[in-house]
Structures are given as structure tokens and as C-alpha cells.
Design an enzyme around this catalytic site. Structure first.
Site, PDB file in Angstrom:
ATOM      1  N   ASN A  74       0.825  -1.222   0.000  1.00  0.00           N
ATOM      2  CA  ASN A  74       0.000   0.000   0.000  1.00  0.00           C
ATOM      3  C   ASN A  74       0.858   1.271   0.000  1.00  0.00           C
ATOM      4  O   ASN A  74       0.352   2.373   0.185  1.00  0.00           O
ATOM      5  CB  ASN A  74      -0.932   0.002   1.212  1.00  0.00           C
ATOM      6  CG  ASN A  74      -0.162  -0.147   2.518  1.00  0.00           C
ATOM      7  OD1 ASN A  74       1.065  -0.084   2.526  1.00  0.00           O
ATOM      8  ND2 ASN A  74      -0.871  -0.337   3.614  1.00  0.00           N
ATOM      9  N   HIS A  94       3.303   1.971   2.140  1.00  0.00           N
ATOM     10  CA  HIS A  94       3.802   2.457   3.432  1.00  0.00           C
ATOM     11  C   HIS A  94       5.321   2.309   3.531  1.00  0.00           C
ATOM     12  O   HIS A  94       5.922   1.446   2.906  1.00  0.00           O
ATOM     13  CB  HIS A  94       3.079   1.799   4.626  1.00  0.00           C
ATOM     14  CG  HIS A  94       3.434   0.376   4.914  1.00  0.00           C
ATOM     15  ND1 HIS A  94       2.647  -0.438   5.703  1.00  0.00           N
ATOM     16  CD2 HIS A  94       4.493  -0.408   4.548  1.00  0.00           C
ATOM     17  CE1 HIS A  94       3.203  -1.623   5.814  1.00  0.00           C
ATOM     18  NE2 HIS A  94       4.320  -1.629   5.119  1.00  0.00           N
ATOM     19  N   GLU A 129       1.222   4.681   7.126  1.00  0.00           N
ATOM     20  CA  GLU A 129       0.209   4.133   6.242  1.00  0.00           C
ATOM     21  C   GLU A 129      -0.336   5.235   5.323  1.00  0.00           C
ATOM     22  O   GLU A 129      -0.094   6.428   5.566  1.00  0.00           O
ATOM     23  CB  GLU A 129      -0.924   3.543   7.103  1.00  0.00           C
ATOM     24  CG  GLU A 129      -0.467   2.453   8.068  1.00  0.00           C
ATOM     25  CD  GLU A 129      -0.118   1.137   7.387  1.00  0.00           C
ATOM     26  OE1 GLU A 129       0.453   1.151   6.281  1.00  0.00           O
ATOM     27  OE2 GLU A 129      -0.393   0.070   7.979  1.00  0.00           O
TER      28      GLU A 129
HETATM   29  P1  PGA Z   1       7.868  -7.073   3.411  1.00  0.00           P
HETATM   30  O1  PGA Z   1       7.268  -5.748   4.054  1.00  0.00           O
HETATM   31  O2  PGA Z   1       9.327  -6.860   3.356  1.00  0.00           O
HETATM   32  O3  PGA Z   1       7.496  -8.163   4.373  1.00  0.00           O
HETATM   33  O4  PGA Z   1       7.240  -7.203   2.070  1.00  0.00           O
HETATM   34  C1  PGA Z   1       7.791  -4.542   3.618  1.00  0.00           C
HETATM   35  C2  PGA Z   1       7.150  -3.425   4.362  1.00  0.00           C
HETATM   36  O5  PGA Z   1       5.985  -3.563   4.758  1.00  0.00           O
HETATM   37  O6  PGA Z   1       7.808  -2.400   4.569  1.00  0.00           O
END
Ligand code: PGA
Length: 259
Positions: free
Chosen positions: A153, A155, A160
Site C-alpha cells: 500500500n 507504506h 500508512e
Molecule cells: P515485506 O514488508 O518486506 O514483508 O514485504 C515490507 C514493508 O511492509 O515495509
């Protein structure tokens, strides 16, 4: 807040690698070089660290460099981006646990140099706690290097969609996509905390150097939006476009939709 004030920095640094391992090794080498360079000058290396699947191989390589090539973490000070709220540090889903398992217990970092937003405080103490976390980073002269992943998304940390450019470390509500992506770790969506403590966008953008690492095809759509789309709070990683000290490190699959 007007987003027009954030102009893309002209010199985007984009480093593309054939696969996730090569990209991760590159990031580990950048971190190791900073640690060594600071050591030579008798200085601390202040690192902003990330959790999740993305940085696992970076930490694996740093552990290898420590065990096989003598890289010392004695001068490393670390600040983690975020932590679920509420959670206990000993819970296996906590980022304290993650960092111990993937990096800290394998290297010679001093325990007093490790800072992870902890969530043992009561909700009414969180504001004070977040302020102390910011002050602590400042007391070490700021972050020399911040490692970032990116959520589907957009973030960065747990900033967020909707997070402001000026946000500081704070208690945040987790976005539906973030909670969905965490459900496997927690054994069901209803087990995933609703909140987290996260460094803010402002905290992150004060770092002297920022490395955003994105790996795999499932990140390609958001990587394209973050790097080439509108700079908007709806995609917090897009704020990075306006910063000159950011370097994007992508594997071939994550870079798929970049023109
Ligand atoms: P992920 O998460 O490395 O588990 O894909 C990345 C993030 O949410 O920053």
C-alpha cells in the site's frame, strides 16, 4: 497539506539488480562500508533498520560479514522503524524478536545501542515515549543510514496511506492491506494488532542517506507508483521522490513496471 510543494528530486538514484540476492548483498555492503568508515574515524554508525521479508537477506549477509570477514558492530547504534502495538518483545511476531533472530544475536552490537519502539508503556504514556524515541535519535546526531522496505500500500515503516510529510514517531492505526499481509505471521487476521508505533515520515527523511529496497513481482505495481506517480500522502513512499539522499535498490521483478 499541499503536495505541490514536494518536487521530485532531479537525480534519482536507481540501482537495479538481476535478483533479490544480488540486491540484498549490495545493500549489506553499503551498510558494512558505512560501519567501517565510521570505525576508522572513531565514530558511531547510526543505523535505521527495517523488518519484514525484504531485509532478511541483507541481515544474513551482514551476519556473514561479521562471522567470516571480521565486520565489527561494536560502533553500531540501531533504531528500528516500527513495532506492533500492543505486543510483548518476546512474542515471536514482535520486531524485537525478529531483529534478535535475524541480526542482533549473531553479531557484537552492544545491547544498550539497540533501540526498537517498545510498547510496554500504557497508551497514555505513548506520546512521551515517542518523543523520547525522537530525542534519542537526535542525541546520536541523527540517522546515518535508514534502510526501508515498502508495503504493497506504499507504506514506509508503518506510515500508512494518509500519513503526512511532517509526521513524527507516533501511535498509528494499521491499514487493512498491512494487516492482511501480516495475518500469516499471526495465524489469522483477528490476531493481528490494530495499531503500531512507527517513526514518522519526518523522522525518516532526516536520515543522511536512505536506501529503499524492494524485491519481487508483488512489489512492482507499488514501486512504479512510488517512484513515478504523484507525490501524495496516499502513497507515503512517494514522498521520497522529493529527497536527494534516497537510493532505490530493486531487483528485476520489482522494477518490472518502471519506465
Ligand atoms: P515485506 O514488508 O518486506 O514483508 O514485504 C515490507 C514493508 O511492509 O515495509
Amino acid at each position: 497539506m499541499s503536495t505541490n510543494s514536494h518536487k521530485p528530486s532531479k537525480d534519482r538514484i536507481l540501482n537495479l539488480f538481476a535478483n533479490a540476492t544480488q540486491a540484498s548483498i549490495y545493500v549489506a555492503q553499503q551498510i558494512a562500508a558505512l560501519i567501517t568508515q565510521q570505525q576508522k574515524q572513531g565514530k558511531l554508525a547510526v543505523l535505521g533498520l527495517a523488518t519484514g521479508n525484504t531485509p532478511k537477506r541483507v541481515y544474513q549477509e551482514l551476519v556473514r560479514l561479521h562471522q567470516n570477514e571480521g565486520l565489527s558492530f561494536a560502533n553500531v547504534v540501531s533504531f528500528n522503524l516500527d513495532e506492533y502495538y500492543p505486543i510483548y518483545p518476546e512474542d515471536e511476531q514482535s520486531y524485537t524478536y525478529f531483529m534478535q533472530e535475524h541480526l542482533f544475536k549473531h553479531v557484537n552490537i552492544k545491547p544498550q545501542h539497540i533501540h526498537i519502539p517498545h510498547t510496554r508503556c500504557e497508551t497514555e504514556d505513548i506520546l512521551d515515549y515517542c518523543k523520547e524515541f525522537e530525542d534519542k535519535i537526535a542525541s546520536f546526531g541523527g540517522l546515518d543510514l535508514q534502510l526501508l522496505g515498502i508495503g504493497r500500500n506504499g507504506h514506509i515503516g508503518f506510515n500508512e496511506p494518509g500519513s503526512s510529510f511532517d509526521s513524527a514517531t507516533r501511535l498509528v492505526n494499521l491499514h487493512a492491506v498491512t494487516r492482511e499481509d501480516a495475518q500469516a505471521d499471526f495465524g489469522g487476521l483477528d490476531q493481528v494488532p490494530q495499531q503500531a508505533v512507527s517513526m514518522g515520515v519526518n523522522t525518516i527523511r532526516q536520515a543522511k542517506r536512505i536506501l529503499l529496497l524492494a524485491l519481487g513481482e508483488r512489489k512492482s505495481e507499488i514501486v512504479s507508483k512510488a517512484l513515478q506517480g504523484e507525490i501524495t500522502p496516499e502513497v507515503p513512499a512517494s514522498f521520497l521522490q522529493s529527497l536527494a539522499q534516497v537510493e532505490y535498490v530493486l531487483d528485476h521483478e520489482a522494477a518490472g513496471e518502471i519506465i
